[in-house]
Design a protein around this motif. Structure first.
Motif, short mmCIF file in Angstrom:
data_model
loop_
_atom_site.label_atom_id
_atom_site.label_comp_id
_atom_site.label_asym_id
_atom_site.label_seq_id
_atom_site.Cartn_x
_atom_site.Cartn_y
_atom_site.Cartn_z
N CYS A 86 0.86 -1.18 0.00
CA CYS A 86 0.00 0.00 0.00
C CYS A 86 0.90 1.23 0.00
CB CYS A 86 -0.91 0.01 1.23
SG CYS A 86 -1.96 1.48 1.34
N CYS A 113 -2.09 6.08 6.01
CA CYS A 113 -3.03 6.35 7.10
C CYS A 113 -2.26 6.34 8.43
CB CYS A 113 -4.12 5.29 7.14
SG CYS A 113 -5.06 5.15 5.61
N CYS A 122 -2.95 3.19 10.54
CA CYS A 122 -3.04 2.03 9.64
C CYS A 122 -3.37 0.75 10.40
CB CYS A 122 -1.72 1.85 8.91
SG CYS A 122 -1.72 0.42 7.80
N LEU A 151 -0.46 4.31 0.50
CA LEU A 151 -1.11 5.34 1.31
C LEU A 151 -0.46 5.35 2.70
CD1 LEU A 151 -4.76 4.62 0.18
CD2 LEU A 151 -3.25 6.45 -0.60
N SER A 154 -3.09 -2.29 9.15
CA SER A 154 -2.31 -3.45 8.73
C SER A 154 -0.92 -3.02 8.27
CB SER A 154 -3.04 -4.19 7.61
OG SER A 154 -3.50 -3.28 6.62
S1 SF4 Z 1 -5.12 1.52 6.57
FE1 SF4 Z 1 -2.98 1.02 6.01
S2 SF4 Z 1 -3.15 -0.51 4.37
FE2 SF4 Z 1 -5.17 0.47 4.57
S3 SF4 Z 1 -5.14 2.17 3.07
FE3 SF4 Z 1 -4.44 3.04 5.02
S4 SF4 Z 1 -2.18 2.86 4.97
FE4 SF4 Z 1 -3.00 1.50 3.38
#
Ligand code: SF4
Length: 203
Positions: A28, A32, A35, A30, A37
């Motif tokens: 991934c 977050c 997160c 992104l 995971s």
């Molecule tokens: S929660 Fe983690 S794995 Fe899911 S989109 Fe956000 S950064 Fe990516």
């Protein structure tokens, strides 16, 4: 065609209506802050499986009701996931597809690659947006209230199923698999992810 998986689980009942396959992809881009995971974010080979192998594996379990894609970020492997889903539907047209993504639906529709748009539009339901722990309101399949659950015009979920997906209570399954722990579902607010990590953890 190959898929880079984080994990797969059968008979999942916490990520959508009925019994589902849970398919989590590795990787991934992104970021977050909360997160769910982190071990599935690195863009590295993890479990490389051919689409043909995965298709036959899933079709050998016809008692399921559908498939849920999550991750990691499914949209980074949209081409292979879309091809897998299209082939599954040829044999199991009654199955439904749910896709979880960190991308907002509007962003995918306006700026994404065509296969990402196609995967989004193929889904019966799409749960999109970054996860923000302080906005976790313990409702439905959205991890946090900023996320959106979108139902496609072709979605075959009943009104009761849609209600449960949007507002129903949370459940999480804990599974032991090859001496590793896998938790499956949407976490309740305040859950200490450090105590029960997302996905696979060595004993
Ligand atoms: S929660 Fe983690 S794995 Fe899911 S989109 Fe956000 S950064 Fe990516």
């Amino acid at each position: 065609m190959w898929l880079n998986l984080a994990e797969i689980a059968f008979d999942v009942t916490t990520l959508g209506p009925g019994r589902r396959f849970g398919i989590w992809v590795q990787g991934c881009t992104l970021g977050c802050q909360d997160c769910l995971s982190p071990e599935w974010r690195p863009l590295r080979p993890n479990k490389l499986v051919s689409m043909e192998y995965l298709r036959e594996l899933l079709l050998s379990q016809p008692h399921h009701d559908g498939v849920t894609f999550s991750g990691g970020e499914p949209m980074l492997q949209a081409r292979a996931l879309l091809a897998l889903w299209q082939q599954l539907r040829e044999t199991r047209p009654e199955w439904t597809l749910i896709v979880f993504s960190g991308f907002q639906r509007e962003r995918l529709l306006t700026s994404a690659l065509s296969e990402q748009q196609a995967l989004l539009l193929a889904a019966d339901a799409f749960v999109g947006g970054p996860y923000i722990a302080r906005l976790n309101d313990n409702r439905g399949l959205r991890g946090s209230s900023n996320q959106e659950i979108w139902f496609a015009p072709h979605a075959r979920f009943t009104a009761e199923q849609r209600e449960a997906m949007q507002y129903g209570p949370r459940r999480v399954e804990l599974r032991w698999h090859k001496q590793q722990l896998l938790w499956v579902g949407i976490p309740v607010a305040g859950w200490q992810l450090s105590a029960v990590p997302r996905g696979i953890q060595d004993e």
